[in-house]
Design a protein around this motif. Structure first.
Motif, PDB file in Angstrom:
ATOM      1  N   LEU A   1       0.834  -1.195   0.000  1.00 37.06           N
ATOM      2  CA  LEU A   1       0.000   0.000   0.000  1.00 37.06           C
ATOM      3  C   LEU A   1       0.872   1.250   0.000  1.00 37.06           C
ATOM      4  O   LEU A   1       0.631   2.195  -0.762  1.00 37.06           O
ATOM      5  CB  LEU A   1      -0.941  -0.005   1.205  1.00 37.06           C
ATOM      6  N   TYR A   2       1.872   1.284   0.869  1.00 37.14           N
ATOM      7  CA  TYR A   2       2.778   2.443   0.937  1.00 37.14           C
ATOM      8  C   TYR A   2       3.474   2.642  -0.403  1.00 37.14           C
ATOM      9  O   TYR A   2       3.506   3.764  -0.936  1.00 37.14           O
ATOM     10  CB  TYR A   2       3.793   2.220   2.053  1.00 37.14           C
ATOM     11  N   GLN A   3       3.988   1.571  -0.981  1.00 36.68           N
ATOM     12  CA  GLN A   3       4.673   1.665  -2.272  1.00 36.68           C
ATOM     13  C   GLN A   3       3.695   2.073  -3.367  1.00 36.68           C
ATOM     14  O   GLN A   3       4.041   2.873  -4.250  1.00 36.68           O
ATOM     15  CB  GLN A   3       5.330   0.333  -2.614  1.00 36.68           C
ATOM     16  N   ARG A   4       2.489   1.539  -3.299  1.00 32.53           N
ATOM     17  CA  ARG A   4       1.459   1.900  -4.279  1.00 32.53           C
ATOM     18  C   ARG A   4       1.190   3.393  -4.256  1.00 32.53           C
ATOM     19  O   ARG A   4       1.076   4.041  -5.310  1.00 32.53           O
ATOM     20  CB  ARG A   4       0.163   1.140  -3.973  1.00 32.53           C
ATOM     21  N   GLU A   5       1.096   3.960  -3.070  1.00 33.24           N
ATOM     22  CA  GLU A   5       0.801   5.386  -2.953  1.00 33.24           C
ATOM     23  C   GLU A   5       1.973   6.246  -3.400  1.00 33.24           C
ATOM     24  O   GLU A   5       1.778   7.306  -4.001  1.00 33.24           O
ATOM     25  CB  GLU A   5       0.392   5.719  -1.519  1.00 33.24           C
ATOM     26  N   LEU A   6       3.193   5.807  -3.114  1.00 29.47           N
ATOM     27  CA  LEU A   6       4.363   6.537  -3.610  1.00 29.47           C
ATOM     28  C   LEU A   6       4.375   6.537  -5.135  1.00 29.47           C
ATOM     29  O   LEU A   6       4.638   7.571  -5.767  1.00 29.47           O
ATOM     30  CB  LEU A   6       5.649   5.916  -3.071  1.00 29.47           C
ATOM     31  N   GLU A   7       4.086   5.382  -5.733  1.00 31.47           N
ATOM     32  CA  GLU A   7       4.047   5.278  -7.196  1.00 31.47           C
ATOM     33  C   GLU A   7       2.966   6.195  -7.768  1.00 31.47           C
ATOM     34  O   GLU A   7       3.177   6.871  -8.789  1.00 31.47           O
ATOM     35  CB  GLU A   7       3.774   3.828  -7.617  1.00 31.47           C
ATOM     36  N   TYR A   8       1.815   6.213  -7.107  1.00 30.36           N
ATOM     37  CA  TYR A   8       0.734   7.082  -7.571  1.00 30.36           C
ATOM     38  C   TYR A   8       1.167   8.547  -7.542  1.00 30.36           C
ATOM     39  O   TYR A   8       0.946   9.296  -8.503  1.00 30.36           O
ATOM     40  CB  TYR A   8      -0.519   6.893  -6.709  1.00 30.36           C
ATOM     41  N   LEU A   9       1.781   8.957  -6.430  1.00 32.55           N
ATOM     42  CA  LEU A   9       2.180  10.355  -6.293  1.00 32.55           C
ATOM     43  C   LEU A   9       3.239  10.746  -7.314  1.00 32.55           C
ATOM     44  O   LEU A   9       3.279  11.893  -7.776  1.00 32.55           O
ATOM     45  CB  LEU A   9       2.693  10.627  -4.877  1.00 32.55           C
ATOM     46  N   CYS A  10       4.091   9.805  -7.688  1.00 28.97           N
ATOM     47  CA  CYS A  10       5.099  10.105  -8.706  1.00 28.97           C
ATOM     48  C   CYS A  10       4.451  10.517 -10.029  1.00 28.97           C
ATOM     49  O   CYS A  10       5.027  11.291 -10.797  1.00 28.97           O
ATOM     50  CB  CYS A  10       5.989   8.884  -8.940  1.00 28.97           C
ATOM     51  N   GLY A  11       3.260   9.993 -10.280  1.00 28.99           N
ATOM     52  CA  GLY A  11       2.552  10.331 -11.508  1.00 28.99           C
ATOM     53  C   GLY A  11       1.393  11.282 -11.309  1.00 28.99           C
ATOM     54  O   GLY A  11       0.624  11.538 -12.241  1.00 28.99           O
ATOM     55  N   ALA A  12       1.252  11.782 -10.093  1.00 27.25           N
ATOM     56  CA  ALA A  12       0.141  12.699  -9.785  1.00 27.25           C
ATOM     57  C   ALA A  12       0.288  14.000 -10.567  1.00 27.25           C
ATOM     58  O   ALA A  12       1.405  14.396 -10.932  1.00 27.25           O
ATOM     59  CB  ALA A  12       0.105  12.981  -8.281  1.00 27.25           C
ATOM     60  N   PRO A  13      -0.835  14.677 -10.831  1.00 27.82           N
ATOM     61  CA  PRO A  13      -0.781  15.918 -11.618  1.00 27.82           C
ATOM     62  C   PRO A  13      -0.228  17.093 -10.827  1.00 27.82           C
ATOM     63  O   PRO A  13      -0.878  18.127 -10.648  1.00 27.82           O
ATOM     64  CB  PRO A  13      -2.258  16.133 -12.004  1.00 27.82           C
ATOM     65  N   LEU A  14       0.975  16.938 -10.340  1.00 28.14           N
ATOM     66  CA  LEU A  14       1.706  18.011  -9.673  1.00 28.14           C
ATOM     67  C   LEU A  14       2.681  18.632 -10.671  1.00 28.14           C
ATOM     68  O   LEU A  14       3.163  17.939 -11.578  1.00 28.14           O
ATOM     69  CB  LEU A  14       2.491  17.455  -8.483  1.00 28.14           C
TER      70      LEU A  14
ATOM     71  N   TRP B   1       5.731  18.809 -11.257  1.00 25.94           N
ATOM     72  CA  TRP B   1       7.035  18.268 -10.877  1.00 25.94           C
ATOM     73  C   TRP B   1       8.182  19.018 -11.541  1.00 25.94           C
ATOM     74  O   TRP B   1       9.312  19.028 -11.036  1.00 25.94           O
ATOM     75  CB  TRP B   1       7.101  16.788 -11.240  1.00 25.94           C
ATOM     76  N   GLU B   2       7.892  19.617 -12.693  1.00 26.04           N
ATOM     77  CA  GLU B   2       8.954  20.322 -13.412  1.00 26.04           C
ATOM     78  C   GLU B   2       9.571  21.458 -12.583  1.00 26.04           C
ATOM     79  O   GLU B   2      10.710  21.861 -12.814  1.00 26.04           O
ATOM     80  CB  GLU B   2       8.442  20.864 -14.749  1.00 26.04           C
TER      81      GLU B   2
ATOM     82  N   ASN C   1      12.723  10.408  -8.978  1.00 30.26           N
ATOM     83  CA  ASN C   1      13.915  10.594  -9.798  1.00 30.26           C
ATOM     84  C   ASN C   1      14.101   9.496 -10.837  1.00 30.26           C
ATOM     85  O   ASN C   1      14.806   9.687 -11.833  1.00 30.26           O
ATOM     86  CB  ASN C   1      15.166  10.675  -8.908  1.00 30.26           C
ATOM     87  N   GLN C   2      13.464   8.364 -10.610  1.00 26.77           N
ATOM     88  CA  GLN C   2      13.587   7.262 -11.561  1.00 26.77           C
ATOM     89  C   GLN C   2      12.865   7.560 -12.874  1.00 26.77           C
ATOM     90  O   GLN C   2      13.125   6.914 -13.891  1.00 26.77           O
ATOM     91  CB  GLN C   2      13.047   5.968 -10.951  1.00 26.77           C
ATOM     92  N   ARG C   3      11.960   8.536 -12.847  1.00 21.09           N
ATOM     93  CA  ARG C   3      11.246   8.885 -14.073  1.00 21.09           C
ATOM     94  C   ARG C   3      11.435  10.344 -14.462  1.00 21.09           C
ATOM     95  O   ARG C   3      10.838  10.810 -15.443  1.00 21.09           O
ATOM     96  CB  ARG C   3       9.761   8.566 -13.926  1.00 21.09           C
ATOM     97  N   ALA C   4      12.251  11.080 -13.711  1.00 23.50           N
ATOM     98  CA  ALA C   4      12.441  12.504 -13.980  1.00 23.50           C
ATOM     99  C   ALA C   4      13.507  12.711 -15.052  1.00 23.50           C
ATOM    100  O   ALA C   4      14.479  11.949 -15.139  1.00 23.50           O
ATOM    101  CB  ALA C   4      12.837  13.229 -12.699  1.00 23.50           C
ATOM    102  N   GLY C   5      13.334  13.764 -15.843  1.00 26.26           N
ATOM    103  CA  GLY C   5      14.339  14.117 -16.827  1.00 26.26           C
ATOM    104  C   GLY C   5      15.623  14.566 -16.147  1.00 26.26           C
ATOM    105  O   GLY C   5      16.717  14.090 -16.444  1.00 26.26           O
ATOM    106  N   GLN C   6      15.476  15.502 -15.208  1.00 30.95           N
ATOM    107  CA  GLN C   6      16.593  15.946 -14.394  1.00 30.95           C
ATOM    108  C   GLN C   6      16.279  15.571 -12.944  1.00 30.95           C
ATOM    109  O   GLN C   6      15.176  15.843 -12.459  1.00 30.95           O
ATOM    110  CB  GLN C   6      16.785  17.456 -14.494  1.00 30.95           C
ATOM    111  N   PRO C   7      17.208  14.963 -12.228  1.00 31.25           N
ATOM    112  CA  PRO C   7      16.912  14.515 -10.869  1.00 31.25           C
ATOM    113  C   PRO C   7      16.674  15.668  -9.900  1.00 31.25           C
ATOM    114  O   PRO C   7      17.214  16.759 -10.058  1.00 31.25           O
ATOM    115  CB  PRO C   7      18.161  13.722 -10.478  1.00 31.25           C
ATOM    116  N   ILE C   8      15.823  15.382  -8.927  1.00 33.14           N
ATOM    117  CA  ILE C   8      15.627  16.298  -7.805  1.00 33.14           C
ATOM    118  C   ILE C   8      16.683  15.929  -6.764  1.00 33.14           C
ATOM    119  O   ILE C   8      16.772  14.784  -6.339  1.00 33.14           O
ATOM    120  CB  ILE C   8      14.219  16.117  -7.195  1.00 33.14           C
ATOM    121  N   ARG C   9      17.495  16.896  -6.403  1.00 29.82           N
ATOM    122  CA  ARG C   9      18.548  16.615  -5.422  1.00 29.82           C
ATOM    123  C   ARG C   9      18.036  16.945  -4.019  1.00 29.82           C
ATOM    124  O   ARG C   9      17.404  17.985  -3.806  1.00 29.82           O
ATOM    125  CB  ARG C   9      19.798  17.423  -5.751  1.00 29.82           C
ATOM    126  N   VAL C  10      18.316  16.064  -3.101  1.00 30.86           N
ATOM    127  CA  VAL C  10      17.830  16.214  -1.726  1.00 30.86           C
ATOM    128  C   VAL C  10      19.004  16.279  -0.767  1.00 30.86           C
ATOM    129  O   VAL C  10      19.860  15.380  -0.767  1.00 30.86           O
ATOM    130  CB  VAL C  10      16.910  15.046  -1.329  1.00 30.86           C
TER     131      VAL C  10
END
Length: 349
Positions: A4-17, A19-20, A48-57
């Protein structure tokens, strides 16, 4: 249920935010090993696995050993950096900080009682230090993770707190250190915007739970979950009539990102799942039923009692946040089962 936790993280990665806004940028995150911070790091590293340029933390916390235990899987990634520091004592040179998310804070009753000075300091001195770093490093946006606690006690005049509501806080108490300092942290953000033009956001979180919770967390829901995971009776230290709003941790983190990336700068946004509003008694009963145990009543120790909230009704109206696209996805029944299962897995040999 890590699924469930992983599912929600995956969803948020593709959420209409948008991200750019974050891609190619660097985020300075305080409180990185806490329940919220850990989830934020998990999400951003996954994105970051699907981002064009990584988000650095750049992840900040006080104890490197704890950070390695919580965030060790990211240690060698070029997009991740760990910095050991106490935000109350000043921020060392951490490099570029396009966005700052200040999530470092004492957040549960035993901490309020045992470290009352540190509780106030992280919300005031720590916040000022982070704001000073933002100004000196040209930060685009500062996000101060605030709390339902700033509303104080419901005076009986509303069912839910909107962002304009201000209840009652008895400031001459030990327990007042947390809500009063959170209020002042918000005021500091406004002062820095007025003086330096620093853009900021204020997500006000309801009570949050999730599989990233710390085992040391002494909030009632966390104690209940630990007991259920261990197959023990749920200990209720009051009549349990208090009714609160809750959010699953991934929904809370989504709320932070919506407030920061989509919301109007300078606005506060309540983050809460109305479908998960529940009394402590019903919460304890739900977990006891799931664990096949019982609810037992026990008076709290004096030390612990001093850190308890006196609010008997604290539910948030999240319609402003929903108006910019956020919506809760994980409700109480599913979320509780996820966390109980997660704790059982942690303790399994």
């Amino acid at each position: 249920m890590k699924e469930l936790y992983q599912r929600e993280l995956e969803y948020l990665c593709g959420a209409p935010l948008p991200w750019e806004k974050l891609e190619g940028k660097r985020i300075l995150l305080s409180g990185a090993t806490g329940m919220i911070g850990k989830c934020l790091v998990d999400l951003l590293m996954l994105r970051n696995q699907r981002a064009g340029q990584p988000i650095r933390v750049a992840a900040l916390s006080r104890k490197e050993e704890s950070a390695r235990a919580r965030l060790g899987e990211y240690w060698s990634l070029p997009s991740f950096q760990y910095i050991c520091c106490d935000v109350n004592k000043g921020i060392p040179e951490c490099g570029q900080a396009d966005y700052i998310i200040h999530a470092a804070s004492n957040t549960h009753p035993l901490q309020y009682a045992q470290d009352s000075i540190g509780t106030i300091a992280s919300n005031i001195i720590g916040t000022k230090n982070m704001l000073d770093y933002a100004v000196s490093h040209g930060t685009e946006h500062f996000c101060f993770v605030s709390s339902v606690e700033i509303y104080g006690e419901n005076r009986g005049d509303v069912e839910r707190f909107t962002e304009r509501y201000m209840g009652y806080i008895d400031c001459n108490t030990l327990r007042a250190g947390y809500p009063e300092s959170k209020r002042l942290g918000e005021a500091l953000c406004n002062a820095y915007r007025q003086t330096y033009g620093l853009e900021f956001s204020l997500p006000r979180l309801s009570r949050v739970y999730g599989p990233t919770m710390l085992l040391s967390d002494s909030k009632a829901i966390s104690q209940f979950i630990r007991k259920a995971a261990a197959g023990e009776n749920i200990v209720l230290k009051s009549e349990g009539n208090q009714k609160y709003s809750y959010s699953f941790v991934t929904d809370a983190v989504a709320g932070i990102l919506y407030a920061m990336l989509v919301g109007t700068a300078g606005e506060a946004y309540n983050v809460a799942d109305a479908a998960s509003d529940i009394t402590l008694r019903d919460l304890a009963g739900t977990l006891a039923d799931a664990a096949g145990t019982e609810v037992v009543f026990e008076l709290p120790e004096e030390r612990e009692r001093k850190g308890y909230s006196t609010a008997t009704k604290a539910m948030l109206d999240a319609s402003r946040l929903q108006g910019i696209g956020w919506k809760p996805r994980v409700h109480m029944q599913e979320g509780l089962q996820c966390v109980v299962d997660s704790l059982r897995e942690r303790k399994a040999p």
